[in-house]
Enzyme design. Structure first.
Site, PDB file in Angstrom:
ATOM      1  N   SER A 247      -4.677  -3.973   0.515  1.00 26.12           N
ATOM      2  CA  SER A 247      -4.202  -3.513  -0.788  1.00 26.12           C
ATOM      3  C   SER A 247      -4.401  -2.009  -0.878  1.00 26.12           C
ATOM      4  CB  SER A 247      -4.964  -4.220  -1.907  1.00 26.12           C
ATOM      5  OG  SER A 247      -6.267  -3.688  -1.994  1.00 26.12           O
ATOM      6  N   LYS A 248      -3.962  -1.460  -1.989  1.00 26.37           N
ATOM      7  CA  LYS A 248      -4.028  -0.007  -2.214  1.00 26.37           C
ATOM      8  C   LYS A 248      -5.424   0.560  -1.984  1.00 26.37           C
ATOM      9  CE  LYS A 248      -0.451   1.881  -5.118  1.00 26.37           C
ATOM     10  NZ  LYS A 248       0.278   0.788  -5.786  1.00 26.37           N
ATOM     11  N   ARG A 249      -6.423  -0.239  -2.302  1.00 28.75           N
ATOM     12  CA  ARG A 249      -7.797   0.215  -2.114  1.00 28.75           C
ATOM     13  C   ARG A 249      -8.091   0.623  -0.676  1.00 28.75           C
ATOM     14  NH1 ARG A 249     -11.441  -3.505  -1.397  1.00 28.75           N
ATOM     15  NH2 ARG A 249     -10.148  -5.354  -1.355  1.00 28.75           N
TER      16      ARG A 249
END
Ligand code: GLU
Ligand code: ZN
Length: 479
Positions: A247-249
């Protein structure tokens, strides 16, 4: 033998993510390996969340990555009539029925059942056996009307997945599901199953997150009397360093992000091609890693796709991108860096200086953006030039730094202005200081960082006047 037909079927509800791009790539590789057809289908059944610019963005991004399609893009929304016709066929045969429940009613009944025992999967079949009179009355009340597919009450649904083997679930876990919404719009399961059948898709290669939906699609196909089944291959999930779904994290995930950060499409495609797939070992005993799309296509077989989650390793991608950068002919590299330089340096951008700087940067750069960034000290207005804090600290801690900077300045005042003449090692030699100890301070003074572009070339590019000014300014900051 029938010709292979595969499809990539993204929903245009956002940028194309690496997971989707990997799915597209594996479909493309399979099509190219088998000499089959790669179809692009845009699954825009969710009219509210789908947008025309995402549809265009997906196509631009696929092209950027080097993936061409042979048919399409087919827009699912253009085939609603066909989907609804299929829904009518299911209604007529009794495989589907009209449901008049409101969402509140379904939820309330679900909660009530939950209070009594273990939770069931949702809809309870309330409208399964309504009489024509019931239906007329409920419709007359102006209730919402959806169409639900009737799933078996017992037994199991099974299919063979090329990557995962036999996938089986009990039907009790799959409630009667909606195939046409109360708005009259067909639902993804139905549209997907009908479109795959109508376009003769032979292999469905897609993300593991869709494995569960396959049972529904197969049941719909059977009920519609569609002969045969495509071969299914559900690709392993992409995970980050913490083994959680990517994910973006974890970092960049949309392909637009990777492009904006200066990853080369051919490096990214190479990297994505090895997420879950590997080539057989070569004579060296190891699997080749730097491989073109053509080489990947030649080697690609679904049997070599691993079922375990694929680790998206940003460090490895950086390494690979650097390898591709170094393999580029210099003019090509400069050409690709140029938009980054122009964007960063605006009016101050100078093509000749930038070209010379990129020639120095190519050897070490990880991305095009990094390469363009390292030229910063050449374009910054003098009054805005600053030494990065860690590099300044390093400069200040350098032993005899005052002497070093003075001697360097004295040399640069008089030497010829060539890389050979600007060589500062003899200067440090006279002070009996090792280059390794003394030069980082000069790097910091001139380039603002102790790890910048090669120093002597950089000084020559920067010019005598600015170099001297910066070295003298640094000498005043040694405390
Ligand atoms: N449109 C679906 C999605 O983007 C994919 C459907 C499929 O590949 O079967 O998740
Ligand atoms: Zn109902």
């Amino acid at each position: 033998m029938t010709e292979t037909r595969v499809r990539f079927a993204p929903s245009p509800t956002g940028f194309l993510h690496v997971g989707g791009a990997r799915t597209a790539l594996f479909n493309w590789l399979y099509a190219r390996h088998t000499g089959g057809t790669f179809v692009l289908r845009i699954e825009d059944t969710d009219v509210e969340r789908s947008r025309q610019d995402w549809t265009e963005g997906i196509q631009t991004t696929l092209q950027w990555l080097g993936l061409d399609w042979d048919e399409g893009p087919y827009l699912q929304s253009a085939r609603f009539d066909r989907h609804l016709e299929a829904a009518q066929q299911l209604l007529a045969s009794g495989a589907a029925y009209e449901c008049f429940c409101t969402e509140e009613e379904i939820n309330a009944r679900h909660e009530a059942r939950k209070a009594l025992g273990p939770a069931d999967p949702g809809y309870d079949g309330h409208c399964r056996d309504l009489t024509p009179e019931d239906r007329a009355r409920l419709a007359g009340e102006g209730r919402p009307r959806s169409i639900r597919f009737r799933t078996p009450d017992d037994g199991v649904s099974s299919f063979t997945d090329v990557i995962r083997g036999e996938v089986t679930v009990p039907w009790t876990t799959i409630p009667d599901f909606v195939i046409v919404r109360t708005s009259g719009a067909p639902v993804f399961y139905l549209a997907n199953a009908v479109d795959d059948a109508d376009t003769g898709i032979t292999h469905v290669i897609r993300g593991e997150d869709l494995t569960d939906t396959t049972h529904r699609m197969l049941a719909l196909r059977d009920a519609l009397g569609i002969p045969g089944r495509p071969t299914f291959a559900h690709l392993p999930l992409l995970v980050g360093a913490d083994r959680a779904k990517l994910s973006k994290r974890h970092g960049a995930i949309s392909l637009e992000d990777f492009a904006a950060r200066g990853y080369l499409p051919e490096a990214l495609a190479n990297y994505l091609g090895l997420l879950g797939f590997s080539l057989p070992a070569d004579e060296s005993g190891a699997a080749p890693e730097i491989v073109s799309l053509a080489e990947l296509a030649a080697a690609f077989v679904l049997a070599r796709v691993a079922p375990s989650p694929a680790f998206f390793d940003y460090d490895k991608l950086n390494w690979m991108n650097g390898e591709y950068i170094r393999a580029l002919p210099l003019p090509d590299f400069v050409h690709r860096c140029r938009p980054f330089g122009q964007e960063r340096y605006g009016d101050r951008f100078d093509a000749d200086v930038f070209t010379a700087a990129m020639a120095l940067a190519q050897e070490r750069a990880t991305t095009l953006a990094d390469a363009a960034d390292t030229a910063w000290f050449l374009f910054v207005p003098e009054e805005e030039f600053q030494i990065a804090p860690d590099s300044l600290e390093r400069l200040q801690k350098t032993e005899r730094v005052g002497e070093i900077l003075d001697a360097v300045a004295a040399h640069l005042e008089v030497c010829d202005w060539t890389v050979e003449a600007v060589d500062l090692r003899p200067v440090l030699d006279k002070l009996a200081i090792k280059p390794r100890k003394g030069l980082p301070a000069v790097y910091a003074a001139v380039e603002g960082s102790h790890t910048g572009l090669p120093l002597f070339d950089s000084i020559v590019l920067l010019g005598r006047e600015r170099s001297l000014r910066r070295i003298r300014a640094a000498a005043t900051r040694i405390g």
